[in-house]
Design an enzyme around this catalytic site. Structure first.
Site, PDB file in Angstrom:
ATOM      1  N   LEU A 114       0.820  -1.219   0.000  1.00 16.09           N
ATOM      2  CA  LEU A 114       0.000   0.000   0.000  1.00 16.09           C
ATOM      3  C   LEU A 114       0.851   1.265   0.000  1.00 16.09           C
ATOM      4  CD1 LEU A 114      -2.915  -1.080   2.368  1.00 16.09           C
ATOM      5  CD2 LEU A 114      -2.691  -1.346  -0.110  1.00 16.09           C
ATOM      6  N   ASP A 126      -0.053  -9.695  -4.688  1.00 15.26           N
ATOM      7  CA  ASP A 126       1.222  -8.950  -4.698  1.00 15.26           C
ATOM      8  C   ASP A 126       1.026  -7.588  -5.388  1.00 15.26           C
ATOM      9  OD1 ASP A 126       3.835  -8.186  -4.342  1.00 15.26           O
ATOM     10  OD2 ASP A 126       4.695  -9.640  -5.736  1.00 15.26           O
TER      11      ASP A 126
END
Lengths: 442, 320
Positions: A76, A318
């Site tokens: 993130l 991922d």
């Protein structure tokens, strides 16, 4: 306490999801039924449930209703890479992809390697008020591979696993210590398996395509030797090992064999590795530059087989956002990584369910139940009394991937223009609808 | 945008063009050779065209060769080297290209350390792009001049056995030669320590030799690649001395060749490493012919990219 999501908005009304095909592998359920959510919990699952006073009713006929999807592997980028993604934008992208929870990798800048940093990720995740954001902490201080982080304190602060993802734990002795030490806390060590002395300088899979393109390759062996090492260390220590993004046929085979002899290991396959091969790099497509790299057709087939038979327990994205400037470079100069939150479910439905590799029930297991088990997370079930995390998806919805419409802050998807069948319609977290698909054409 | 010119908009590599196009470049180069023999070495073929030579890597031979080719065709040229330019100040390749384009140029000749950089540039600017070497990918004009040199000396490429000797792993010259030679019907061999051969090389349709003696026994021509000092430092070969003993092209080895061997080398040479001086300077060597042909080949490429047609090359030379 550590798994709470602070819900601070208007009081929740009950929600009845009516007439959908309810698939919950955790209770062995696959039937047209209703699901009633109340006060953030699953109230009941059954036929002909009536809506309580003041309840919202959603007609789920023709749709799949399942435990909320969980992605064990997302980047993130916050703190330090907010031009690529923030916890809030990543959480919204996750919701749009049908995920009710994500595990945030710790290779940020600075890395998430102490309890305060773990607390920051958790707090930002709650503040975003969308999907559940579970922090993952580093194995080693500063991801330097030298000494263990304060694992116990990070677990207290909300960390659900540890990993140095993005980098391997090169020192076998340190990996051993991590696997041993985590036994006290019951969390897995997630391992990015890469022997750097074999992969250094590489930008794609080593093989005929890399030779033609003149790109330095990363051989399968760079991944395989680390998978072998970590399986042996898990066996030695009894520590819980989670192998991230498995891409090789030998890797899948070794994990299968280790599971058969009782090693405590779980593993991931990604949508890009079960969909694409190194041939998709042709033309120096930087969107297809990812680590571990896209492999050959034989490796892709092994990943698919691994997901099908459960050797690869979970499908994880991922999700790795990069700013377009970073990918707009010569191939070898561009960073590794691609985004996947908003395409994962569509790809899994199209490539695996659509091609007869997985049943819908197995798909829900790989994307919800198995991830919950692997990281001991709540969710992954519609059992009465559990958190009301529910994903509703339409397995027959045809759509075309348009990165410009993503909620992620980044656009680095190799799937632009793909025609997919199946997409999330509603994502519900703690009984609250955090995302719903706009109805096209009224 | 369509490019009805004979070669298309760009020359990125020999993998992407046809045997017919390669032959036409060689024929055009043949016609242009004579210009460099004149007392006044200039024809107006590219008069008014602006060409930028954009070199992100050090190069003497290739850069000078392109510059001569451009000047002999009357183009206006500007040289940009990476050091001391905006590139060193962190400008991206895209921005460099856009800025040049904004100054209204016609062609870019680029060398870049990253494989695929030439194609990357070509896809983003309307000017013609000539790849003067991109990473380990291709160096098409080098292979074209190698082909022209073999053809000059043997009258043909088809059926010739050409062995590329040395660091194929890191070599764009090797890759361009493999594509060009195979397309023109030659047999191609490669010979090197296995540490310097890329994965899957056999699948390209080449014969792999582990011993230089076997390669010499087999070949009609040897293209000897430079062994860069860094390869030894990185451990690909234990020492330059050992490399010379095991893989060096020595007079003794060349004298045992069953056929009249042609010796090529793209330069710059490491005398006493991959090639011994008495071979480099000996009767089999065509190394300086390669350099001469380099100018003609580059003139041909620039002419064809600018819209010239092979059949008109002879006439174009004589326009005033």
């Amino acid at each position: 306490m550590k798994h709470e999501v602070a819900v601070t908005r208007a009081p929740l009304r009950p929600l009845l999801l009516q007439g959908g095909r309810v698939i919950d592998p955790s209770t062995d359920l696959d039937d047209v039924q209703d699901v009633l959510l109340h006060e953030g919990r699953i109230e009941a699952v059954g036929r002909g449930l009536s809506a309580p006073d003041g309840a919202d009713v959603f007609d789920a006929s023709g749709l799949i209703v399942c435990p909320g999807l969980i992605d064990l592997h997302v980047h993130l980028r916050e703190p330090g890479g907010e031009h690529r993604e923030t916890i809030a934008s990543g959480a919204r992208a996750a919701a749009a992809g049908g995920f009710a929870a994500v595990c945030a990798m710790p290779n940020t800048d600075p890395p998430i390697d102490d309890p305060a940093a773990v607390g920051f990720v958790r707090a930002e995740g709650m503040r975003a008020g969308s999907v559940r954001v579970y922090p993952v902490g580093c194995v080693s201080v500063g991801q330097k591979g030298e000494r263990l982080t304060q694992i116990g304190e990070m677990v207290d602060a909300g960390a659900v696993a540890i990993t140095d993802d993005g980098l391997p734990v090169s020192d076998a002795g340190l990996m051993r210590l991590a696997l041993e030490y985590t036994r006290t806390f019951g969390i897995p060590v997630a391992s990015h398996c890469e022997e750097l002395s074999l992969s250094r300088g590489g930008s794609m899979n080593e093989g005929l395509v890399s030779t033609r393109l003149g790109i330095t390759g990363i051989p399968n062996a760079a991944e395989d030797v680390m998978i072998a090492r970590d399986l042996l260390l898990s066996e030695l220590t009894g520590g819980r090992l989670h192998i991230q993004h498995v891409t090789t046929r030998r890797g899948v085979a070794m994990i299968r064999e280790a599971k058969a002899r009782g090693v405590s290991v779980t593993a991931e396959g990604t949508p890009h590795h079960f969909t694409l091969t190194d041939a998709d790099v042709e033309g120096y497509r930087t969107e297809a530059k990812v680590n571990p790299p896209l492999r050959t057709a034989a490796d892709r087939a092994a990943v698919i087989e691994g997901v099908a038979d459960g050797t690869l327990d979970v499908i994880a994205t991922d999700h790795a956002p990069h700013h377009y400037d970073e990918k707009e470079q010569a191939f070898e100069d561009a960073p590794f990584g691609l985004i996947g939150l908003e395409t994962a479910l569509g790809l899994a439905l199209t490539e695996l369910v659509g091609k007869g590799v997985l049943t819908l029930s197995r798909l829900v297991d790989r994307m919800s139940c198995a991830p919950a088990r692997a990281f001991a997370l709540p969710g992954g079930t519609l059992r009465a009394g559990s958190d009301a995390d529910v994903t509703v998806f339409d397995p027959a919805l045809d759509w075309v991937v348009e990165p410009a419409r993503f909620l992620s802050r980044s656009r680095n998807s190799p799937f632009a223009g793909f025609h997919l069948r199946g997409a999330a319609v509603r994502t519900i977290v703690g009984g609250r609808v955090v995302w719903e698909r706009a109805r096209e054409g009224g | 945008m369509t490019h009805p010119t004979f070669l298309g908009k760009d020359l990125i590599g020999l993998a992407a063009i046809s045997a017919e196009q390669i032959r036409a470049i060689l024929d055009t180069a043949e016609a242009f050779k004579e210009i460099s023999e004149r007392p006044i070495k200039k024809v107006p073929v590219l008069r008014g065209k602006t060409i930028v030579n954009l070199f992100f890597e050090a190069s003497t031979r290739t850069r000078v060769s392109f510059e001569f080719a451009e000047k002999r065709l009357s183009a206006d040229t500007v040289n940009i080297a990476a050091s001391g330019s905006s590139v060193q100040k962190g400008e991206t390749l895209v921005d460099t290209a856009r800025n040049l384009e904004a100054m209204k140029i016609d062609m870019v000749v680029m060398r870049h350390p990253s494989s695929g950089a030439a194609r990357f540039l070509a896809e983003r600017i309307p000017s013609n792009v000539v790849n003067a070497g991109d990473g380990r990918h291709e160096h098409p004009t080098q292979a074209l001049l190698d082909l022209l040199t073999i053809r000059d000396h043997r009258g043909r490429i088809e059926g010739m056995r050409v062995c590329i000797l040395g660091d194929v792993l890191h070599s764009r010259v090797a890759r361009s030669n493999i594509w060009g030679l195979l397309k023109l019907g030659a047999e191609v061999g490669v010979c090197a320590p296995r540490t310097l051969l890329p994965a899957g090389i056999e699948e390209l349709g080449v014969t792999v030799f582990s011993h230089v003696e076997d390669a010499i026994e087999w070949a009609d021509a040897l293209n000897v690649l430079r062994l860069q000092l860094e390869r030894m430092q990185a451990g690909y070969v234990p020492s330059l001395r050992e490399y010379n003993r095991v893989f060096g092209v020595s007079r003794e080895r060349v004298e045992r060749a069953p056929r009249d061997l042609l010796i090529l080398h793209p330069g710059p040479m490491n005398r006493g490493v991959e090639i011994d001086s008495d071979v480099a300077d000996g009767p089999h060597s065509v190394i300086l012919d390669q350099v001469t042909n380099g100018v003609a080949v580059r003139m041909a490429v620039l002419y064809l990219l600018a819209g010239g047609v092979p059949e008109r090359a002879e006439a174009a030379k004589h326009e005033a």
